[in-house]
Design an enzyme around this catalytic site. Structure first.
Site, PDB file in Angstrom:
ATOM      1  N   ASP A 133       6.176   0.679   6.472  1.00 52.55           N
ATOM      2  CA  ASP A 133       4.725   0.486   6.396  1.00 52.55           C
ATOM      3  C   ASP A 133       4.146   1.593   5.523  1.00 52.55           C
ATOM      4  OD1 ASP A 133       2.080  -0.122   6.813  1.00 52.55           O
ATOM      5  OD2 ASP A 133       2.023   0.569   8.876  1.00 52.55           O
TER       6      ASP A 133
ATOM      7  N   GLU B 151      -4.953   2.205   2.805  1.00 51.93           N
ATOM      8  CA  GLU B 151      -4.961   1.017   3.667  1.00 51.93           C
ATOM      9  C   GLU B 151      -5.138   1.418   5.121  1.00 51.93           C
ATOM     10  OE1 GLU B 151      -3.147  -2.306   6.140  1.00 51.93           O
ATOM     11  OE2 GLU B 151      -2.650  -0.185   6.077  1.00 51.93           O
ATOM     12  N   GLU B 152      -4.386   2.446   5.531  1.00 52.11           N
ATOM     13  CA  GLU B 152      -4.366   2.800   6.955  1.00 52.11           C
ATOM     14  C   GLU B 152      -5.720   3.283   7.457  1.00 52.11           C
ATOM     15  OE1 GLU B 152      -2.098   1.774   8.637  1.00 52.11           O
ATOM     16  OE2 GLU B 152      -0.140   1.943   7.656  1.00 52.11           O
TER      17      GLU B 152
ATOM     18  N   HIS C 172       0.837  -1.212   0.000  1.00 48.96           N
ATOM     19  CA  HIS C 172       0.000   0.000   0.000  1.00 48.96           C
ATOM     20  C   HIS C 172       0.865   1.252   0.000  1.00 48.96           C
ATOM     21  CE1 HIS C 172       0.251   1.048   4.361  1.00 48.96           C
ATOM     22  NE2 HIS C 172       0.216  -0.244   4.586  1.00 48.96           N
TER      23      HIS C 172
ATOM     24  N   ASP D 296       3.266  -6.319   3.779  1.00 53.86           N
ATOM     25  CA  ASP D 296       2.851  -5.205   4.637  1.00 53.86           C
ATOM     26  C   ASP D 296       3.231  -5.425   6.099  1.00 53.86           C
ATOM     27  OD1 ASP D 296       1.749  -2.797   5.404  1.00 53.86           O
ATOM     28  OD2 ASP D 296      -0.290  -3.567   5.523  1.00 53.86           O
TER      29      ASP D 296
ATOM     30  N   HIS E 111       3.884   2.855  12.788  1.00 59.10           N
ATOM     31  CA  HIS E 111       3.017   4.041  12.968  1.00 59.10           C
ATOM     32  C   HIS E 111       3.683   5.120  13.819  1.00 59.10           C
ATOM     33  CE1 HIS E 111      -1.015   1.767  12.067  1.00 59.10           C
ATOM     34  NE2 HIS E 111      -0.103   1.604  11.121  1.00 59.10           N
TER      35      HIS E 111
END
Lengths: 496, 496
Positions: free
Chosen positions: B312, B346-347, B300, B374, B445
């Site tokens: 990520d 995606e997130e 992604h 991912d 994140h």
């Protein structure tokens, strides 16, 4: 990974200007060979006779009335006194708190001794890469960095990895921001020289600011502060200096080497004010036979204003005060006086420690030993020692009393510790805590130096080790043999 | 330490409201037993006949023309497109960049397909504990958190460690800020439920904001963002939600449990705007025999707006595009079409992936397999698989071609990956990259998700693994056997 870190966490030394860097310690911090010990059988027997007291001390710290107390007291202290930056009222409030605590723990002669210390204030600090793309950069200004103009400054960036690269590119530096991406060079001493000297050396070539990669082997976008040395000459410009994160330093290096123009907008509203008074603090258990002879345990109470300074060095302060509180609690009264010393202004160059020795040079002969913890209060391995070889043999023998904690590692160096350097230089035997501190520089001088990194049972073990060895040394029938009053081997070389 | 993390890094699922959390995946992400494989000798021989091509692919990636290319291209991409938050023009610029890159690499049918995605903006965010002492707290607002009033809000704090403790203290919550200090509960799925549901559950009892300990096993004062689920009911208040660091969560818990009143001043100028258009992007190598059959590799392109989203999931995007670029570079033309898919949003709940399947349900039968990376592009171990058992046997056999890289680990799960969930649900065999990602959640994140965490030689190995297995599957004489079009076992349960 780091292995044992026998050197100090200090950043630089000041007299009045910041002149002597920690590399002095690092380079001189040599492991000394120790010949086989020839202590008399009588002395060995005397030391071994302390085993039951040692066991009682360790039991009290680890399983008994003091179990968990060092952590709890440390947590209360750092949660209440988060900012203990040199020169701040907050530091003074924290010293008051510790003096009150020592009194409540039954220590005597609790007192502060005035020390003039620098006053540097961290103002708003921010940096943003604005070309070739926009990214906010975390920064941590270096004490005693000058600030930028209030509106900040904007500069094109030049990135170097070594002093040699700076030298090669010196004609490009004028009017620019110099970024150092030196990496982690295997040790703190080697790495932190870029922070210690980077702004001054960039300023020589006309840079307007310097941003230095943080001195750490591991980063989670973590900026580490610390001290920097300005050129004391009045005609050399002092430029703002701050650390950036390892990630950002690498990013800037990549972008720079692609040939893209980098522009950074830097604001640092830091400022240096007039020096103010602070205090070294003391508390004691009076010796029953030789009250004028002293065994001291110590740590520094000041800290950088990021994180809680839990590891650097509230842990050292608390194991020192708790060790004496524990001895007092057990009703033990040693032959010599036991003293806790809480140094001030270590981070700004061992200011408190140096002032103490300057003021009390004649008293140094009274100190039978001085302990310091300033490289983390993690799981104890043992002690490092600096002083007369036979004194080292005694310390090594006393350490065996703590074998139940597996903390009997011993090594002899020419210098150990940070604040106790000046006392060692005057011939006082020096002892430094050795712990499993492999992650020390992950947290050092960063917002991550929170009590989270320390463990209650490990702190208990450190308090036990500290209390056992200092008590036995304070109570032995003989004092520690010592070097001559001025030890040529540990003199600070003059800066050049 | 974490061990293998076979589950997705996604945070929550949205349709239009955020409803289905990642626990759905976590709980259903069961390892399946695989009976001994009974592939025909002929098929095994055919697979083994690809060894020389596989070796050539791996050599090119690791030692040849593509050595270091994935890292370099990834670095260029993330250094230029740092912020790829869903809904931003920056994300769209990064998608344009990747489409141009795919075209320059000789891929065909390079195209974007519109997807309506949420638009959430992180504004200024700050939190300060103002009682009982002053400390600035690092925070990271949760998408799609509402903001505070512009002047911020001030609230007394209640700290809990579990849902049970929240329930016990529910009568104290009204008008307060709830802090969750849940710790790291052994897995991301277990831990992140506090972030996913903490604000909504605190709001039920009248809280004015929620601050949640970051979901990570290790912290250097590191706040981790992520998504949170609001109660879709219009009469339940949406309150601001942000993550704080592990250190600060623990500190607040300690202070709270000493009985001291804690007050926090919280400002979050975050806001949710109207949805906007984004794109899933595609690029292909046309198949020579069955151009309508597709083997897809994917990652992604969107990321949280902290750090560079290197791990990520730019790494997943780049190994996918580089794998196809490498196949193209070698002049290999497989029987089936190879496709790179770059998912958007995606997130914010697999928005792009779900839209794609909704739009192309009838095309799902064309997909012979879909790969997704991912969970970090660290050193590859092998592949995880979801689908028909015999298809798994084929994948396992193909993996053996990469034994020179020691990346032949194989396991079969009911579901693998994040974005590819919907395709798996439609019967498409799913393949997920398995790497040595023990530190994944250190960076996840957070601002530390920078390319610094990835290594060039490991990225080369991932590109090699991706290219080898996808090419062989695309070229085999037989397609992968598949489950029936709607697989009851992988249906998402309805939320309750």
């Amino acid at each position: 990974m780091l292995t044992v870190i026998p050197f100090s966490c200090i950043t630089f030394l000041v007299a009045s200007t910041l002149a002597i860097s920690s590399e002095v310690f690092k380079e001189r911090n040599h492991l000394l060979t120790q010949e086989s010990c020839n202590l008399s059988l009588q002395l060995i027997a005397e030391i071994h006779s302390y085993q039951s007291i040692a066991t009682r001390i360790m039991d009290t710290a680890i399983n008994g009335d003091f179990k968990g107390r060092t952590y709890d007291e440390l947590a209360k202290f750092v949660d209440k006194h988060i900012n203990r930056l040199t020169g701040t009222p907050e530091l003074e409030a924290s010293i008051d708190y510790m003096m009150t605590k020592m009194m409540m723990d039954g220590l005597v002669n609790v007192r502060g001794e005035d020390v003039t210390v620098p006053r540097w204030i961290r103002g708003e600090e921010k940096a943003t890469m604005v070309e070739p793309t926009v990214k906010s950069l975390r920064i941590s200004g270096l004490g005693p960095s000058v600030g930028t103009p209030a509106e900040g400054l904007v500069g094109e960036v030049i990135v170097v990895r070594t002093w040699e690269e700076l030298e090669e590119k010196k004609d490009l530096v004028n009017g620019k921001i110099v970024v150092y991406n030196q990496g982690w060079l295997g040790s703190y001493g080697a790495t932190s020289q870029y922070r210690g000297n980077g702004p001054a050396r960039a300023a020589e070539f006309g840079a307007i600011a310097a941003l230095i990669e943080s001195a750490t082997p591991f980063s989670l976008d973590t900026p580490h502060t610390g001290g920097t040395n300005y050129d004391p000459s009045p005609n050399v410009t002092r430029i703002p200096g701050a650390c950036i994160t390892r990630e950002d330093a690498e990013m800037l290096y990549r972008i720079y080497n692609r040939g893209d123009k980098i522009v950074i907008n830097l604001t640092m509203l830091d400022q240096e004010l007039a020096p103010v008074l602070s205090r070294n603090a003391f508390g004691e258990i009076q010796g029953r036979s030789f009250p004028d002879e002293i065994v001291a345990v110590s740590g520094h109470v000041d800290a950088w204003d990021v994180g809680q300074g839990a590891m650097d060095d509230a842990g050292g302060v608390l194991i020192s005060t708790e060790a004496l509180a524990l001895i007092k609690h057990l009703g033990l009264v040693p032959r010599r006086t036991m003293q806790a010393i809480l140094w001030t202004a270590e981070e700004f160059g061992l200011v408190g420690a140096q002032a103490f020795v300057n003021e009390h040079k004649a008293d140094m002969i009274k100190y039978n030993a001085v302990f310091e913890s300033d490289i983390g209060t993690f799981k104890p391995r043992g002690l490092d020692f600096s002083g007369h070889e036979e004194a080292g043999c005694i310390v090594q023998e006393v350490l065996k009393l703590t074998s139940a904690m597996n903390s009997t590692a011993y090594a002899r160096y020419d210098v150990v510790g940070s604040d106790i350097f000046f006392m060692i230089q005057e011939g006082v035997p020096g002892i430094s805590l050795n712990t499993e501190n492999e992650l020390y520089f992950y947290y050092h001088h960063s917002p991550a130096d929170m009590i989270t990194v320390l463990k209650s049972d490990e702190l208990d073990m450190n308090t036990a080790l500290w209390a056992t060895v200092s008590y036995v040394l304070a109570d032995l029938s003989v004092p520690l043999p010592r070097e001559s009053a001025t030890n040529e081997h540990t003199k600070i070389p003059l800066p050049h």
